[in-house]
Design a protein around this motif. Structure first.
Motif, short mmCIF file in Angstrom:
data_model
loop_
_atom_site.label_atom_id
_atom_site.label_comp_id
_atom_site.label_asym_id
_atom_site.label_seq_id
_atom_site.Cartn_x
_atom_site.Cartn_y
_atom_site.Cartn_z
N THR A 115 -4.41 -2.18 -2.72
CA THR A 115 -4.36 -0.72 -2.78
C THR A 115 -5.08 -0.07 -1.60
O THR A 115 -4.64 0.97 -1.09
CB THR A 115 -4.99 -0.23 -4.10
N ALA B 32 0.06 7.25 -1.05
CA ALA B 32 0.29 5.84 -0.73
C ALA B 32 -0.41 4.90 -1.71
O ALA B 32 0.01 3.76 -1.89
CB ALA B 32 -0.18 5.55 0.69
N HIS C 22 -2.83 0.03 1.35
CA HIS C 22 -1.83 1.08 1.14
C HIS C 22 -2.40 2.45 1.51
O HIS C 22 -1.73 3.26 2.18
CB HIS C 22 -1.40 1.10 -0.33
N HIS D 67 4.54 2.81 0.02
CA HIS D 67 3.93 1.85 -0.92
C HIS D 67 5.01 0.95 -1.52
O HIS D 67 4.85 -0.28 -1.58
CB HIS D 67 3.20 2.62 -2.02
#
Length: 408
Positions: A3, A34, A6, A114
């Motif tokens: 994450t 994102a 991202h 993403h």
């Protein structure tokens, strides 16, 4: 993909393409957008269902079908949040937000980034959920890719260094030290998890980072480059890296196809899987009618890779019974290269499904995402669930209460 990476990629997109007006809110929105799809992990955290990660992760929040809805809602929430901040806090009086339409576009692009980046990994992303349950996995990137993360992060750091001529030398020195230590830490982590790389690569990385951070100071060149230009250049380099990964994937997959053709293997499923630490490291996996073939190799080697074979156990009543269980059927739709093992021990019968999609160098314990069903001698299921450490990250509880199906 993790994450944090991202979010960094979203910030790069925001700074490079959406920061002309209301830059702070635009970049914030691109960053949040994102990262947003991974909000589905909340369901996994609070759910008592050990199969939650299979049921909910990379589904509706990772779907192009739902993307417009999420983008519009997040845009509305952002505009509402900016209005509240401006009313309640003096320091936010000058804070401006893009229009709702522009924010919707920003969030849409960020969420799409993403989805696409997750599709480049091997986990599988249900991009068209709920219209389709198919998991897209292009197998170009390992889930954690230090090279990719560096490409989306370093241009933003360089842009920050060269926003203030007075502070740039101290910023450059501080960032170089931090990234040099981070490179060493990455080397240690990679070695600890069984994917080592040469120490000289750490030295090369620190030299490249030093050039990026210090060289633009000569003749004030770095100060003439705007933040959007730094970030657009980073975006172009990132896309070039992804194309290189795609070419490497094609080359690795060709080796699997050649092996299958040479040995007349009945192929049910085939893939070239990216391995850390670089785009030159790959593993080929072939699911045949009776087991799984695997190999590990470096693309720089001209020698044909060696494959080893993990056979399925011969079909029996316990395997047939296990495949009828709804949880196993859900798992089977998730797994790509499972090996089925059936054996008896201490009056119980075990059916194991060992997934071979997620590569591990550890020689002990089950592979990540390995599933087990335990039967009594009469063929009634007693327990089922992830094997201990079957996620290679943390233990997951077994499914309870056990099944007692008398309809068989």
């Amino acid at each position: 993909m993790d994450t944090i990476t991202h979010g960094i990629a979203g910030a790069l997109i925001g700074k490079g393409f959406f920061a002309r007006r209301a830059a702070k809110v635009a970049v914030f929105s691109a960053t949040i957008g994102a990262m947003f799809p991974d909000v589905d992990v909340v369901e996994e955290i609070f759910s008592r269902d050990p199969l939650a990660i299979v049921k909910y992760h990379r589904a509706i929040t990772h779907s192009f079908v739902a993307l417009p809805f999420f983008a519009a809602i997040l845009a509305w929430l952002t505009i509402s949040g900016v209005r509240i901040l401006k009313k309640k806090y003096v320091r936010f009086e000058d804070l401006e937000a893009p229009s709702w339409a522009m924010l919707t576009i920003i969030y849409g692009v960020a969420i799409a980034s993403h989805i696409l980046l997750d599709g480049l990994t091997s986990f599988g992303t249900r991009m068209w959920f709920p219209v389709s349950q198919q998991r897209v996995a292009w197998d170009w990137l390992f889930i954690i890719d230090f090279s990719f993360t560096s490409l989306v992060l370093l241009p933003q750091i360089a842009a920050w260094i060269y926003t203030d001529p007075r502070k740039s030398p101290k910023r450059a020195a501080a960032m170089w030290i931090i990234f040099a230590l981070a490179s060493f830490a990455a080397w240690k982590v990679a070695d600890a998890v069984g994917f080592p790389f040469h120490r000289w690569i750490v030295g090369l990385a620190t030299v490249i980072i030093a050039i990026l951070f210090f060289l633009p100071m000569f003749h004030g060149f770095g100060f003439r480059i705007t933040t959007p230009r730094w970030c657009r250049t980073g975006t172009c380099l990132t896309l070039a890296y992804l194309l290189a990964c795609g070419f490497a994937h094609h080359t690795a997959l060709t080796r699997a196809k050649q092996f299958a053709a040479t040995h007349n293997i009945t192929v049910e499923r085939m893939a070239a899987l990216p391995l850390p630490p670089s785009l030159l490291d790959w593993g080929d996996v072939i699911r045949s009618s009776d087991g799984v073939y695997q190999s590990r190799f470096d693309l720089r080697s001209d020698v044909s890779p060696d494959f080893w074979f993990r056979p399925d156990s011969p079909p029996d009543a316990f395997i047939a019974r296990a495949l009828q269980l709804p949880e196993v059927q859900l798992y089977w739709n998730f797994a790509r290269f499972p090996v089925i093992r059936s054996f008896a021990e201490k009056g119980q019968h075990f059916v194991d499904f060992d997934e071979n999609r997620f590569v591990t160098r550890h020689t002990h314990g089950p592979a990540p995402f390995s599933y087990r069903v335990i039967f009594d001698d009469a063929g009634d299921p007693l327990e089922e669930g992830w094997q201990a450490d079957g996620l290679d990250v943390r233990r997951m509880i077994k499914i309870l209460p056990p099944h007692h199906d008398n309809t068989k």
